[in-house]
Design a protein around this motif. Structure first.
Motif, PDB file in Angstrom:
ATOM      1  N   SER A   2       0.610  -1.581  -0.031  1.00  0.00           N
ATOM      2  CA  SER A   2      -0.232  -0.273  -0.035  1.00  0.00           C
ATOM      3  C   SER A   2       1.094   1.229   0.055  1.00  0.00           C
ATOM      4  O   SER A   2       1.594   1.172   0.835  1.00  0.00           O
ATOM      5  CB  SER A   2      -1.200   0.418   1.537  1.00  0.00           C
ATOM      6  OG  SER A   2      -1.925  -0.947   1.074  1.00  0.00           O
ATOM      7  N   MET A   3       0.534   2.581  -0.520  1.00  0.00           N
ATOM      8  CA  MET A   3       0.928   3.512  -0.881  1.00  0.00           C
ATOM      9  C   MET A   3       1.102   4.551   0.080  1.00  0.00           C
ATOM     10  O   MET A   3      -0.128   4.167   0.937  1.00  0.00           O
ATOM     11  CB  MET A   3       0.477   4.423  -1.753  1.00  0.00           C
ATOM     12  CG  MET A   3       1.386   5.681  -1.781  1.00  0.00           C
ATOM     13  SD  MET A   3       2.894   5.818  -2.515  1.00  0.00           S
ATOM     14  CE  MET A   3       2.378   5.195  -4.308  1.00  0.00           C
ATOM     15  N   THR A   5       0.188   7.232   3.098  1.00  0.00           N
ATOM     16  CA  THR A   5      -0.144   9.131   3.021  1.00  0.00           C
ATOM     17  C   THR A   5       0.817   9.785   3.570  1.00  0.00           C
ATOM     18  O   THR A   5       1.499   9.261   4.166  1.00  0.00           O
ATOM     19  CB  THR A   5      -1.717   9.066   3.873  1.00  0.00           C
ATOM     20  OG1 THR A   5      -1.283   8.311   5.033  1.00  0.00           O
ATOM     21  CG2 THR A   5      -2.336   8.234   2.946  1.00  0.00           C
ATOM     22  N   ARG A 147      -5.077   3.585  -1.402  1.00  0.00           N
ATOM     23  CA  ARG A 147      -3.791   3.276  -1.280  1.00  0.00           C
ATOM     24  C   ARG A 147      -2.996   2.224  -1.589  1.00  0.00           C
ATOM     25  O   ARG A 147      -2.270   1.641  -2.596  1.00  0.00           O
ATOM     26  CB  ARG A 147      -3.779   2.864   0.880  1.00  0.00           C
ATOM     27  CG  ARG A 147      -3.722   4.909   1.509  1.00  0.00           C
ATOM     28  CD  ARG A 147      -3.583   3.972   3.020  1.00  0.00           C
ATOM     29  NE  ARG A 147      -2.014   3.322   3.196  1.00  0.00           N
ATOM     30  CZ  ARG A 147      -1.765   2.720   3.596  1.00  0.00           C
ATOM     31  NH1 ARG A 147      -2.802   2.140   4.959  1.00  0.00           N
ATOM     32  NH2 ARG A 147      -0.831   2.102   3.989  1.00  0.00           N
ATOM     33  N   ASP A 148      -3.905   1.158  -1.843  1.00  0.00           N
ATOM     34  CA  ASP A 148      -3.828   0.324  -2.602  1.00  0.00           C
ATOM     35  C   ASP A 148      -4.055  -0.255  -4.100  1.00  0.00           C
ATOM     36  O   ASP A 148      -3.452  -1.198  -4.197  1.00  0.00           O
ATOM     37  CB  ASP A 148      -5.001  -1.367  -2.349  1.00  0.00           C
ATOM     38  CG  ASP A 148      -4.559  -1.862  -0.275  1.00  0.00           C
ATOM     39  OD1 ASP A 148      -3.531  -1.163   0.188  1.00  0.00           O
ATOM     40  OD2 ASP A 148      -6.008  -1.632  -0.568  1.00  0.00           O
ATOM     41  N   LEU A 152      -1.837   8.325  -3.380  1.00  0.00           N
ATOM     42  CA  LEU A 152      -0.953   8.855  -3.262  1.00  0.00           C
ATOM     43  C   LEU A 152      -1.535  10.317  -2.287  1.00  0.00           C
ATOM     44  O   LEU A 152      -2.463  10.958  -2.708  1.00  0.00           O
ATOM     45  CB  LEU A 152       0.077   9.700  -3.385  1.00  0.00           C
ATOM     46  CG  LEU A 152       1.128  10.680  -2.180  1.00  0.00           C
ATOM     47  CD1 LEU A 152       1.684   9.898  -0.978  1.00  0.00           C
ATOM     48  CD2 LEU A 152       2.681  11.324  -2.743  1.00  0.00           C
ATOM     49  N   ALA A 228      -4.401   6.999   5.969  1.00  0.00           N
ATOM     50  CA  ALA A 228      -3.760   5.697   6.478  1.00  0.00           C
ATOM     51  C   ALA A 228      -4.333   4.121   7.286  1.00  0.00           C
ATOM     52  O   ALA A 228      -3.519   3.252   6.989  1.00  0.00           O
ATOM     53  CB  ALA A 228      -2.918   5.747   6.961  1.00  0.00           C
ATOM     54  N   GLY A 254       1.416   4.998   7.744  1.00  0.00           N
ATOM     55  CA  GLY A 254       1.020   3.596   7.222  1.00  0.00           C
ATOM     56  C   GLY A 254       0.988   2.381   7.882  1.00  0.00           C
ATOM     57  O   GLY A 254       1.453   2.583   9.113  1.00  0.00           O
TER      58      GLY A 254
END
Length: 254
Positions: A2-3, A5, A147-148, A152, A228, A254
């Motif tokens: 996951s990205m 935040t 996020r997945d 961003l 997040a 995260g």
């Protein structure tokens, strides 16, 4: 994966022209993170009564400041918008649509430094200064599924923001104890992922009123924290001060 935040402090508009540590950090941001598929910029400088998203296909560069060097007004950030994703964010959050809104300096300054190629779609989500930090944490939580997908969520404000207290002479100076104390408290609350403390910072943080006479510059942090997901903790990406008491702290969640 996951990205994360992020929350960044964007400082004065002239940050982009000045050789200070915070500028160097923001210029490295694109290397610190995986390349996003798109950026949702939550800027302290777009204030609305209810959440709103910008759907512009080619968001303009808004020079929302006055009396600065001419070189600043010549800068443009020509990244594409992301109207389809923005429409999805509107559905997730119940946000209103703004078909014309461009990028204010809270969005384009960190984006221009971090991703100067301007090849990542970007759009904005507004903050509501009349609503609580808890409202903004909840708003962020609605963005967590992004996020997945490599999107961003970038909150952009200021870890401390008292314009009357700034040292504008240009001379280097140590932050006053009241600014340093708040900045340290915030770093600790972020590291612990203390949602109650972050939501209740007005009553829990030292010198909260002195550092934030109004909420709007800290609310993007609450959105980034919420985005997040439950139980998120933060880590510092950068900490420094400019103009005496303006914290340039940045965090990843995260």
């Amino acid at each position: 994966m996951s990205m994360p935040t992020i929350f960044v402090s964007h400082g004065s508009p002239t940050l982009i022209l000045n050789d200070v540590p915070a500028r160097g950090f923001l210029a490295s941001l694109g290397k610190e993170l995986p390349k996003p598929t798109a950026i949702v910029a939550v800027s302290a400088h777009w204030n609305t009564d209810v959440p709103a998203v910008s759907l512009a296909r080619r968001p303009g560069t808004i020079h929302d400041f006055y009396g600065f060097p001419d070189a600043l007004y010549q800068l443009r950030y020509d990244a594409p918008g992301a109207p389809v994703l923005a429409e999805r964010v509107a559905r997730l959050t119940g946000a209103a649509h703004d078909p014309h809104r461009g990028l204010d300096h809270g969005a384009w300054v960190p984006a221009l430094l971090g991703w100067p190629e301007a090849d990542i779609p970007i759009f904005q989500l507004s903050v509501q200064p009349d609503e609580s930090p808890a409202h903004h944490i909840a708003l962020g939580r609605k963005l967590a599924p992004l996020r997945d997908e490599g999107v961003l969520v970038m909150g952009s404000g200021s870890a401390t923001h008292n314009l009357r207290a700034l040292v504008r002479s240009g001379a280097a100076s140590e932050p006053e104890p009241w600014a340093q104390a708040f900045d340290d408290w915030l770093a600790d609350a972020v590291a612990r992922g203390d949602e109650a403390a972050l939501a209740g910072y007005r009553s829990q943080a030292p010198y909260a009123e002195a550092n934030h006479p109004s909420d709007e510059h800290l609310l993007p942090l609450h959105v980034a924290y919420g985005a997040a997901g439950e139980g998120a903790r933060g880590r510092p990406l950068h900490r420094s001060f400019t103009l005496g008491n303006l914290s340039m702290a940045a965090y990843a969640f995260g």
